[in-house]
Scaffold this motif. Structure first.
Motif, PDB file in Angstrom:
ATOM      1  N   ILE A 297       0.858  -1.188   0.000  1.00 54.98           N
ATOM      2  CA  ILE A 297       0.000   0.000   0.000  1.00 54.98           C
ATOM      3  C   ILE A 297       0.890   1.234   0.000  1.00 54.98           C
ATOM      4  N   ASP A 298       0.392   2.321  -0.581  1.00 55.21           N
ATOM      5  CA  ASP A 298       1.122   3.580  -0.492  1.00 55.21           C
ATOM      6  C   ASP A 298       0.744   4.278   0.803  1.00 55.21           C
ATOM      7  N   ALA A 299       1.693   5.025   1.359  1.00 53.49           N
ATOM      8  CA  ALA A 299       1.532   5.604   2.690  1.00 53.49           C
ATOM      9  C   ALA A 299       0.345   6.556   2.772  1.00 53.49           C
ATOM     10  N   ASP A 300       0.127   7.352   1.724  1.00 53.75           N
ATOM     11  CA  ASP A 300      -0.985   8.317   1.759  1.00 53.75           C
ATOM     12  C   ASP A 300      -2.334   7.609   1.883  1.00 53.75           C
ATOM     13  N   SER A 301      -2.484   6.491   1.183  1.00 55.72           N
ATOM     14  CA  SER A 301      -3.744   5.747   1.252  1.00 55.72           C
ATOM     15  C   SER A 301      -3.947   5.142   2.633  1.00 55.72           C
ATOM     16  N   LEU A 302      -2.859   4.686   3.252  1.00 52.15           N
ATOM     17  CA  LEU A 302      -2.969   4.125   4.590  1.00 52.15           C
ATOM     18  C   LEU A 302      -3.372   5.189   5.602  1.00 52.15           C
ATOM     19  N   VAL A 303      -2.748   6.362   5.506  1.00 58.82           N
ATOM     20  CA  VAL A 303      -3.058   7.444   6.438  1.00 58.82           C
ATOM     21  C   VAL A 303      -4.505   7.896   6.278  1.00 58.82           C
ATOM     22  N   ALA A 304      -4.992   7.916   5.050  1.00 60.81           N
ATOM     23  CA  ALA A 304      -6.354   8.401   4.787  1.00 60.81           C
ATOM     24  C   ALA A 304      -7.429   7.391   5.170  1.00 60.81           C
ATOM     25  N   ALA A 305      -7.056   6.119   5.311  1.00 65.64           N
ATOM     26  CA  ALA A 305      -8.035   5.071   5.591  1.00 65.64           C
ATOM     27  C   ALA A 305      -8.571   5.172   7.016  1.00 65.64           C
ATOM     28  N   PRO A 306      -9.803   4.724   7.233  1.00 68.51           N
ATOM     29  CA  PRO A 306     -10.353   4.745   8.595  1.00 68.51           C
ATOM     30  C   PRO A 306      -9.514   3.929   9.578  1.00 68.51           C
ATOM     31  N   HIS A 307      -8.983   2.787   9.105  1.00 66.01           N
ATOM     32  CA  HIS A 307      -8.127   1.957   9.953  1.00 66.01           C
ATOM     33  C   HIS A 307      -7.401   0.949   9.072  1.00 66.01           C
ATOM     34  N   ILE A 308      -6.588   0.112   9.690  1.00 67.52           N
ATOM     35  CA  ILE A 308      -5.686  -0.782   8.965  1.00 67.52           C
ATOM     36  C   ILE A 308      -6.432  -1.759   8.055  1.00 67.52           C
ATOM     37  N   LEU A 309      -7.604  -2.240   8.479  1.00 67.42           N
ATOM     38  CA  LEU A 309      -8.333  -3.231   7.689  1.00 67.42           C
ATOM     39  C   LEU A 309      -9.162  -2.600   6.578  1.00 67.42           C
ATOM     40  N   ALA A 310      -9.442  -1.299   6.698  1.00 66.20           N
ATOM     41  CA  ALA A 310     -10.247  -0.613   5.685  1.00 66.20           C
ATOM     42  C   ALA A 310      -9.389  -0.022   4.579  1.00 66.20           C
ATOM     43  N   ALA A 311      -8.087  -0.148   4.694  1.00 58.96           N
ATOM     44  CA  ALA A 311      -7.176   0.434   3.698  1.00 58.96           C
ATOM     45  C   ALA A 311      -7.147  -0.425   2.435  1.00 58.96           C
ATOM     46  N   PRO A 312      -6.895   0.180   1.259  1.00 59.06           N
ATOM     47  CA  PRO A 312      -6.899  -0.561  -0.016  1.00 59.06           C
ATOM     48  C   PRO A 312      -5.582  -1.293  -0.275  1.00 59.06           C
ATOM     49  N   TRP A 313      -5.384  -2.425   0.377  1.00 58.18           N
ATOM     50  CA  TRP A 313      -4.168  -3.218   0.209  1.00 58.18           C
ATOM     51  C   TRP A 313      -4.177  -3.981  -1.109  1.00 58.18           C
ATOM     52  N   ARG A 314      -2.992  -4.233  -1.654  1.00 55.49           N
ATOM     53  CA  ARG A 314      -2.846  -5.055  -2.851  1.00 55.49           C
ATOM     54  C   ARG A 314      -1.983  -6.263  -2.504  1.00 55.49           C
ATOM     55  N   ASN A 315      -2.342  -7.424  -3.039  1.00 54.15           N
ATOM     56  CA  ASN A 315      -1.557  -8.622  -2.743  1.00 54.15           C
ATOM     57  C   ASN A 315      -0.458  -8.821  -3.783  1.00 54.15           C
ATOM     58  N   ALA A 316       0.225  -9.957  -3.725  1.00 54.66           N
ATOM     59  CA  ALA A 316       1.357 -10.211  -4.612  1.00 54.66           C
ATOM     60  C   ALA A 316       0.947 -10.285  -6.074  1.00 54.66           C
ATOM     61  N   SER A 317      -0.330 -10.528  -6.332  1.00 53.76           N
ATOM     62  CA  SER A 317      -0.829 -10.549  -7.709  1.00 53.76           C
ATOM     63  C   SER A 317      -1.222  -9.171  -8.198  1.00 53.76           C
ATOM     64  N   GLY A 318      -1.169  -8.182  -7.308  1.00 49.06           N
ATOM     65  CA  GLY A 318      -1.553  -6.822  -7.678  1.00 49.06           C
ATOM     66  C   GLY A 318      -3.025  -6.544  -7.481  1.00 49.06           C
ATOM     67  N   ALA A 319      -3.776  -7.548  -7.024  1.00 48.74           N
ATOM     68  CA  ALA A 319      -5.214  -7.383  -6.835  1.00 48.74           C
ATOM     69  C   ALA A 319      -5.515  -6.813  -5.452  1.00 48.74           C
ATOM     70  N   THR A 320      -6.612  -6.075  -5.357  1.00 48.15           N
ATOM     71  CA  THR A 320      -7.060  -5.595  -4.056  1.00 48.15           C
ATOM     72  C   THR A 320      -7.464  -6.790  -3.208  1.00 48.15           C
ATOM     73  N   ALA A 321      -6.964  -6.826  -1.982  1.00 49.16           N
ATOM     74  CA  ALA A 321      -7.203  -7.995  -1.146  1.00 49.16           C
ATOM     75  C   ALA A 321      -7.324  -7.599   0.317  1.00 49.16           C
ATOM     76  N   SER A 322      -8.009  -8.435   1.072  1.00 52.35           N
ATOM     77  CA  SER A 322      -8.185  -8.209   2.502  1.00 52.35           C
ATOM     78  C   SER A 322      -7.005  -8.771   3.275  1.00 52.35           C
ATOM     79  N   LEU A 323      -6.626  -8.075   4.331  1.00 53.07           N
ATOM     80  CA  LEU A 323      -5.548  -8.579   5.185  1.00 53.07           C
ATOM     81  C   LEU A 323      -5.973  -9.815   5.965  1.00 53.07           C
ATOM     82  N   THR A 324      -7.264 -10.041   6.062  1.00 52.88           N
ATOM     83  CA  THR A 324      -7.776 -11.163   6.843  1.00 52.88           C
ATOM     84  C   THR A 324      -8.833 -11.906   6.044  1.00 52.88           C
ATOM     85  N   PRO A 325      -8.438 -12.874   5.231  1.00 53.42           N
ATOM     86  CA  PRO A 325      -9.444 -13.647   4.494  1.00 53.42           C
ATOM     87  C   PRO A 325     -10.394 -14.329   5.451  1.00 53.42           C
ATOM     88  N   SER A 326     -11.605 -14.538   4.997  1.00 55.50           N
ATOM     89  CA  SER A 326     -12.645 -15.117   5.849  1.00 55.50           C
ATOM     90  C   SER A 326     -12.218 -16.466   6.405  1.00 55.50           C
TER      91      SER A 326
END
Length: 334
Positions: A297-326
């Motif tokens: 994730i880029d730092a600006d997006s992390l700072v702007a996010a409500p919290h760590i889990l709501a931030a737009p993370w990307r995985n090794a494939s480049g896809a948007t992904a959750s830090l905690t899969p169900s």
């Protein structure tokens, strides 16, 4: 004509002298409030924080009043303004002021905690600290802040700090001065092995108590100054970190050293182009069976996010992904 003569004889109003940003004014006595103490502890916890971070932390206060209060805390020596940030104001113009704990702030916190005041001269430390160290510390603090903001959400999750993770680790790991430093055996092109060291900048866990599931994270606060790839793997690079993390993960070092599973590696960096380069480097050296062990994730997006889990993370494939899969998913536990 009379009006003209009056204008000529008028004494100009005295101009207000502009206070210098990095020079304390004559202090005016103040009584510390609960909010003041919150600011001091917040800054002390993270070493450095921007004025914008403090505004967000005390969101119930108006920025203007809080800005004036921070100035008073600075003039009184409770807070300090490291001189190395002057380059930021020169380059960026009206940059956010960076604060550190001052000698008076350190003294009052020690008194409240019932401990001996540190002998360190915080003013001197803050004067000598270099700009790269300040910004690296700020990026680590941004990660910690995003984790802290999770507690403001109603989600059934509790953050676990590094100290608490170590409390359940084997005693041998608890006795090590640098318990998070990995010595990984990385396979060379000739079939031999080389020991590569890697140590995360920040460590935390998340406890989803309703699902009885925990996840753990090693975080890298990348400012874009380290080369992503080098021909010589003996030199520092992002690719070298990948190799060490992948080898250590495959060897189950996290289980052996800390008794934990579900370990993920987070990279907080300077921008989307940097992320693209880092993703390409990861794809070049390894086929990651589980793309959700590396996140970016880029730092600006992390700072702007409500919290760590709501931030737009990307995985090794480049896809948007959750830090905690169900927990109901069949993703492989790591």
């Amino acid at each position: 004509m009379a009006n003209v003569m009056q204008d000529k004889n008028r004494v100009p109003a005295k101009r207000l002298k502009r206070r210098r940003r990095f020079q304390r004014a004559q202090p005016v006595a103040i009584n510390l409030t609960d909010d003041d103490m919150s600011v001091l502890r917040y800054v002390a916890t993270h070493r450095f924080r921007r004025s914008s971070d403090i505004y967000r932390y005390l969101s119930h206060r108006s920025e203007k009043k809080l800005r004036d209060r921070l100035r008073k805390l600075y003039d009184q020596g409770y807070l300090d303004r490291p001189l190395a940030q002057r380059d930021d104001h020169t380059i960026l113009g009206n940059a956010h002021t960076i604060y550190a704990l001052g000698n008076q702030g350190s003294k009052i916190l020690s008194e409240l905690d019932g401990v001996e005041p540190p002998k360190s001269d915080w003013t001197q430390k803050n004067r000598l600290v270099k700009r790269p160290h300040i910004h690296h510390s700020l990026r680590i603090a941004d990660i910690a802040d995003a984790v802290r903001r999770l507690h403001q959400d109603a989600s059934p999750v509790t953050a676990i700090n590094a100290d608490d993770i170590l409390k359940t680790a084997p005693e041998s790991s608890q006795r090590i001065s640098r318990p998070w430093l990995w010595h990984s055996r990385v396979r060379n092109a000739d079939g031999g092995y080389t020991i590569k060291k890697v140590e995360p900048d920040y460590v935390f866990g998340l406890d989803f108590f309703e699902e009885r599931r925990r996840y753990y994270y090693f975080c890298e606060a990348d400012r874009g100054t380290m080369p992503v790839r080098r021909c010589d793997h003996s030199q520092t690079s992002i690719e070298r970190k990948y190799l060490a993390y992948l080898a250590g993960h495959k060897a189950q070092q996290h289980r052996a050293l800390y008794n934990i599973g579900n370990l993920r590696f987070l990279f907080v960096t300077s921008g989307q182009q940097r992320i693209a380069t880092m993703l390409a480097a990861l794809a070049h050296i390894a086929r990651v069976d589980d793309p959700d062990i590396f996140f970016f994730i880029d730092a600006d997006s992390l700072v702007a996010a409500p919290h760590i889990l709501a931030a737009p993370w990307r995985n090794a494939s480049g896809a948007t992904a959750s830090l905690t899969p169900s927990c109901t998913s069949h993703s492989k536990e790591s």
